[in-house]
Every structure is written in C-alpha cells, then in structure tokens.
Design a protein around this motif. Structure first.
Motif, PDB file in Angstrom:
ATOM      1  N   ALA A  22       0.840  -1.200   0.000  1.00 40.31           N
ATOM      2  CA  ALA A  22       0.000   0.000   0.000  1.00 40.31           C
ATOM      3  C   ALA A  22       0.873   1.247   0.000  1.00 40.31           C
ATOM      4  O   ALA A  22       1.288   1.721   1.055  1.00 40.31           O
ATOM      5  CB  ALA A  22      -0.929   0.008   1.222  1.00 40.31           C
ATOM      6  N   ASN A  25      -0.419   7.520   0.350  1.00 44.06           N
ATOM      7  CA  ASN A  25      -1.180   8.459  -0.462  1.00 44.06           C
ATOM      8  C   ASN A  25      -0.407   9.772  -0.576  1.00 44.06           C
ATOM      9  O   ASN A  25      -0.052  10.394   0.421  1.00 44.06           O
ATOM     10  CB  ASN A  25      -2.548   8.702   0.193  1.00 44.06           C
ATOM     11  CG  ASN A  25      -3.486   9.486  -0.693  1.00 44.06           C
ATOM     12  OD1 ASN A  25      -3.106  10.473  -1.295  1.00 44.06           O
ATOM     13  ND2 ASN A  25      -4.733   9.043  -0.761  1.00 44.06           N
ATOM     14  N   GLY A  84     -12.502   2.229  -7.543  1.00 44.34           N
ATOM     15  CA  GLY A  84     -11.805   1.065  -7.029  1.00 44.34           C
ATOM     16  C   GLY A  84     -12.305  -0.143  -7.785  1.00 44.34           C
ATOM     17  O   GLY A  84     -13.392  -0.113  -8.385  1.00 44.34           O
ATOM     18  N   HIS A  98      -7.622   6.480  -6.942  1.00 41.86           N
ATOM     19  CA  HIS A  98      -8.158   6.149  -5.616  1.00 41.86           C
ATOM     20  C   HIS A  98      -7.586   7.072  -4.543  1.00 41.86           C
ATOM     21  O   HIS A  98      -8.185   7.222  -3.469  1.00 41.86           O
ATOM     22  CB  HIS A  98      -7.842   4.693  -5.281  1.00 41.86           C
ATOM     23  CG  HIS A  98      -8.994   3.950  -4.680  1.00 41.86           C
ATOM     24  ND1 HIS A  98     -10.289   4.058  -5.153  1.00 41.86           N
ATOM     25  CD2 HIS A  98      -9.077   3.086  -3.628  1.00 41.86           C
ATOM     26  CE1 HIS A  98     -11.097   3.297  -4.431  1.00 41.86           C
ATOM     27  NE2 HIS A  98     -10.394   2.703  -3.502  1.00 41.86           N
ATOM     28  N   GLU A  99      -6.469   7.688  -4.834  1.00 42.44           N
ATOM     29  CA  GLU A  99      -5.863   8.603  -3.862  1.00 42.44           C
ATOM     30  C   GLU A  99      -6.712   9.857  -3.661  1.00 42.44           C
ATOM     31  O   GLU A  99      -6.685  10.464  -2.586  1.00 42.44           O
ATOM     32  CB  GLU A  99      -4.458   8.992  -4.311  1.00 42.44           C
ATOM     33  CG  GLU A  99      -3.478   7.831  -4.294  1.00 42.44           C
ATOM     34  CD  GLU A  99      -2.068   8.273  -4.592  1.00 42.44           C
ATOM     35  OE1 GLU A  99      -1.178   8.033  -3.759  1.00 42.44           O
ATOM     36  OE2 GLU A  99      -1.853   8.862  -5.663  1.00 42.44           O
ATOM     37  N   TRP A 101      -9.723   9.903  -3.230  1.00 39.70           N
ATOM     38  CA  TRP A 101     -10.747   9.549  -2.244  1.00 39.70           C
ATOM     39  C   TRP A 101     -10.124   9.297  -0.872  1.00 39.70           C
ATOM     40  O   TRP A 101     -10.826   8.914   0.073  1.00 39.70           O
ATOM     41  CB  TRP A 101     -11.507   8.307  -2.705  1.00 39.70           C
ATOM     42  CG  TRP A 101     -12.268   8.502  -3.975  1.00 39.70           C
ATOM     43  CD1 TRP A 101     -11.806   8.367  -5.248  1.00 39.70           C
ATOM     44  CD2 TRP A 101     -13.637   8.886  -4.108  1.00 39.70           C
ATOM     45  NE1 TRP A 101     -12.797   8.638  -6.164  1.00 39.70           N
ATOM     46  CE2 TRP A 101     -13.932   8.943  -5.488  1.00 39.70           C
ATOM     47  CE3 TRP A 101     -14.661   9.168  -3.194  1.00 39.70           C
ATOM     48  CZ2 TRP A 101     -15.190   9.290  -5.983  1.00 39.70           C
ATOM     49  CZ3 TRP A 101     -15.913   9.498  -3.689  1.00 39.70           C
ATOM     50  CH2 TRP A 101     -16.172   9.573  -5.060  1.00 39.70           C
ATOM     51  N   TYR A 103      -7.505   7.104  -0.307  1.00 39.27           N
ATOM     52  CA  TYR A 103      -7.056   5.727  -0.145  1.00 39.27           C
ATOM     53  C   TYR A 103      -5.743   5.480  -0.896  1.00 39.27           C
ATOM     54  O   TYR A 103      -5.262   6.333  -1.636  1.00 39.27           O
ATOM     55  CB  TYR A 103      -8.131   4.760  -0.655  1.00 39.27           C
ATOM     56  CG  TYR A 103      -9.442   4.875   0.077  1.00 39.27           C
ATOM     57  CD1 TYR A 103      -9.538   4.543   1.427  1.00 39.27           C
ATOM     58  CD2 TYR A 103     -10.588   5.325  -0.567  1.00 39.27           C
ATOM     59  CE1 TYR A 103     -10.744   4.657   2.112  1.00 39.27           C
ATOM     60  CE2 TYR A 103     -11.795   5.438   0.103  1.00 39.27           C
ATOM     61  CZ  TYR A 103     -11.871   5.100   1.437  1.00 39.27           C
ATOM     62  OH  TYR A 103     -13.058   5.218   2.112  1.00 39.27           O
ATOM     63  N   SER A 104      -5.215   4.276  -0.724  1.00 36.82           N
ATOM     64  CA  SER A 104      -3.981   3.880  -1.388  1.00 36.82           C
ATOM     65  C   SER A 104      -4.253   3.384  -2.797  1.00 36.82           C
ATOM     66  O   SER A 104      -5.288   2.757  -3.057  1.00 36.82           O
ATOM     67  CB  SER A 104      -3.287   2.784  -0.570  1.00 36.82           C
ATOM     68  OG  SER A 104      -2.358   2.077  -1.360  1.00 36.82           O
ATOM     69  N   ASP A 108      -5.586  -0.809  -1.190  1.00 41.82           N
ATOM     70  CA  ASP A 108      -6.893  -0.168  -0.973  1.00 41.82           C
ATOM     71  C   ASP A 108      -7.727  -0.147  -2.252  1.00 41.82           C
ATOM     72  O   ASP A 108      -8.955  -0.259  -2.204  1.00 41.82           O
ATOM     73  CB  ASP A 108      -6.718   1.274  -0.488  1.00 41.82           C
ATOM     74  CG  ASP A 108      -6.350   1.361   0.981  1.00 41.82           C
ATOM     75  OD1 ASP A 108      -6.376   0.318   1.658  1.00 41.82           O
ATOM     76  OD2 ASP A 108      -6.033   2.472   1.447  1.00 41.82           O
ATOM     77  N   LYS A 112     -11.218  -1.577  -1.152  1.00 45.06           N
ATOM     78  CA  LYS A 112     -12.183  -0.549  -0.753  1.00 45.06           C
ATOM     79  C   LYS A 112     -12.858  -0.019  -2.019  1.00 45.06           C
ATOM     80  O   LYS A 112     -12.333   0.855  -2.705  1.00 45.06           O
ATOM     81  CB  LYS A 112     -11.491   0.582   0.007  1.00 45.06           C
ATOM     82  CG  LYS A 112     -10.814   0.126   1.304  1.00 45.06           C
ATOM     83  CD  LYS A 112     -10.170   1.296   2.036  1.00 45.06           C
ATOM     84  CE  LYS A 112      -9.347   0.842   3.227  1.00 45.06           C
ATOM     85  NZ  LYS A 112     -10.137   0.202   4.275  1.00 45.06           N
TER      86      LYS A 112
END
Length: 365
Positions: A22, A25, A84, A98-99, A101, A103-104, A108, A112
C-alpha cells in the motif's frame, strides 16, 4: 522503503489480489509505516496484518457523467458506477485515482470499492437536461463496470435501462463475462444501434491472467463472451491490453488469431504504461512472480516511453515509441490482416435520443 511505500509487507500473500503493498497516499500529510515486530507477531499467530475482505462503501456523488479531455480515448464522456476495482489488475492506470478519495493506489484500490447507488438516477437527470446533447458515453473509463460488485449491486444494469429508455448511445469495456447477464438489454440497445462492447483480453495463458488480473473472468470465459455477443450481431471490439514486453508481448499474434476466430468485429492494442505509483506496484509484482526477468522487463517498458516507465504525452503514451513499439505495431498489423475477418462495425446512432421530460409519455410509445 521504496517510493514512499512500506515494503515490510512484501512477504505477505493475499488470496487472488494484485497488489500486496500500500503506497502512501501522495495527498496525505502523514505516512503510514508497519512495524516489523507487529508483522512478526501476526506471522506467529497466523493472522493478517489487516482485513483482506473487500469493503463496499456507499458514496453520494452529485454527477455521474465525466468529460473526457484526452484525444487518445476517442469518446467524449465516461461514466463509472464504482471507484476502485476488485479485479486487481496490477498495471491498472486507474489505481492512482483512488488517492483522490483518501485511499492507497495499492491494496486499498481493490479492497475498498466505492459504490454510487444513485448512478442511474443521476444519469436520468442528465438526459432530461435541456442542455445535454446525445454523445456516446463509455462505461467505464476508469474502473470496470462489470467487476464482481456488479453482481450484487446491479448499478450497470440500471444504467443500461436508462440508456435504453432514452435511446442514448453507450459503450462498454470490461474484463468480466458478467456482461452476458445483460444480453437482453444489449440486444435491444443494438436494435437501435446504440451500443458497442469492448472485451479486454491480455493473455491466452490463464496462469498468467491469474497473476496479472486475479479476479477477472478466465481467458476461456472472455473468448466465450466475444462469441456470444458476436453471434447476437452486437458490435464487439477486443482490446489486447496492455502489451507488456517480456510478459505477454510474444502472444500478440496468437491473441489476434483467437479473437478473430471468436468473431470480433474490431481489435486494438495498448502498451503498458506505469503511471503514478504503478511503477512501484509493478516492480514489486515482478519481484514476486518473475524475479529472474524483472530488470529485463522494466528496461523494455522504459524503451517504450523514452527511458521512463510512464509517458503522459498524448499521441505516444498508448502505443509507445522506439524499436519495441515499432515491432509491436508491425506484428499487430500483420496479424490483423491475416486473422481478422472484415465485418461491419457501425457507428453510434445519436439521432434516436428521447429526452422524455414527462416520463408518462414513454408509457404510450
């Protein structure tokens, strides 16, 4: 630590997942590091460092249609009912989104999944707007609209119903045979010349597919999907993507032959580009699965992109440049001329669009 990513988790394995790390971010102020003592304790107790179950998180966007500014894509708008993707494709360019939002881009991204349950309602509002002009919309420009979550939430099916109701053109790109569930809607859309379906196939080797794209449909099922759609005269394009030198580059000609036999009306290809954190993720993936060829593969990817693993330039980023890009292009052209039958690949019909300001009117049509 490599590229802002805690690499202490490298020895963990997750069932049918693409990324096992992960990266931090890039937008977060604080970075997360996993203590080795904690990992050793988890190993002794036969426990995970984290929960490997996929989390489905409902979000409430205000709009669902996105303007596509890239001239490389070929469509003006895209639509993503999910953010995702459980498919877990290790090379996926969408991971970095996704970053935004929080997340990784790594683990993630596939654990997620954000679910936009109001997607169909938002689309209907867009079609009713007097300022909207019918223009083909792509499902999905970012994450797969037929990923495993779709079997549960059925958002894509509801979106297709809205497109059919308003006679609006829509394109689909997927790696999942679940698209056949909606064959009834696809046939009706096709009757009005409103739909194209692209099936992405990366390899004929299912063992490689499981490593590259762990939760996608098998190679056999994807070829079967092309056959079924083609048999129904639905325009089918096959994306041979991405072509990765040293991994699946040698399969280009056999791939074209197989999809041609399956009845594809059109084919295209893209070369791999490792944007954002994907360079770190893909390097870690190579260490896990192909340590003997890691350096060779990365060097050949760099040759495609002017000495870097990523190229953001329009016009060259999708096909690459240099010797390897030239060889891939020539192989593709030869294979296409040999194995792809010339078929009609109609454009979209934008003239059938119905705004339907008053839903009751549709009851009498």
């Amino acid at each position: 630590m490599i590229g802002g990513c805690d690499m202490t988790v490298k020895n963990q394995t997750f069932k049918r997942r693409g990324a096992h790390i992960a990266p931090n971010n890039r937008f977060e102020k604080y970075q997360r590091f996993t203590d080795n003592d904690f990992l050793e304790l988890c190993h002794k107790e036969d426990e995970w460092e984290g929960d490997d179950k996929t989390q489905f998180i409902e979000v409430f966007p205000k709009t669902i249609v996105n303007k596509v500014n890239s001239p490389d894509i070929g469509l003006g708008y895209s639509m993503n009912p999910y953010q995702g993707c459980e498919h877990g494709c290790i090379y996926c360019y969408a991971r970095n989104s996704h970053e935004y939002w929080g997340y990784s881009a790594g683990s993630d991204f596939e654990r997620k999944v954000l679910v936009k349950k109001n997607a169909a309602d938002l689309l209907q509002q867009k079609f009713k707007s007097k300022s909207w002009k019918p223009t083909p919309i792509m499902l999905s420009g970012n994450t797969d609209c037929y990923q495993p979550a779709e079997a549960r939430f059925k958002l894509t099916r509801e979106i297709l119903k809205v497109c059919l109701k308003h006679r609006h053109p829509v394109g689909i790109i997927t790696k999942n045979a679940l698209v056949l569930r909606d064959l009834d809607l696809l046939e009706e859309l096709n009757y009005h010349q409103l739909v194209h379906v692209s099936v992405s196939i990366t390899s004929l080797d299912d063992d490689l597919r499981k490593k590259l794209e762990p939760r996608t449909s098998s190679v056999h099922r994807r070829l079967q999907t092309v056959r079924r759609l083609s048999a129904c005269n639905i325009p089918v394009n096959v994306m041979l993507a991405p072509i990765i030198p040293g991994i699946n580059g040698h399969e280009l000609i056999p791939l074209v032959k197989k999809v041609g036999e399956a009845g594809a009306a059109n084919i295209n290809y893209l070369v791999v580009r490792l944007n954002g954190h994907n360079g770190v993720l893909f390097t870690h993936w190579l260490k896990q699965h192909f340590p003997d060829r890691q350096r060779k593969v990365l060097n050949q990817v760099k040759e495609l992109h002017g000495g870097k693993v990523n190229d953001s330039r329009y016009g060259t980023r999708m096909k690459g440049e240099g010797t390897w890009a030239h060889e891939i292009k020539k192989q593709f052209e030869v294979a296409k001329s040999m194995y792809l039958q010339k078929k009609n690949y109609p454009g979209y019909n934008c003239s059938a669009f119905r705004r339907l300001d008053n839903d009751q009117l549709s009851l009498f049509e």
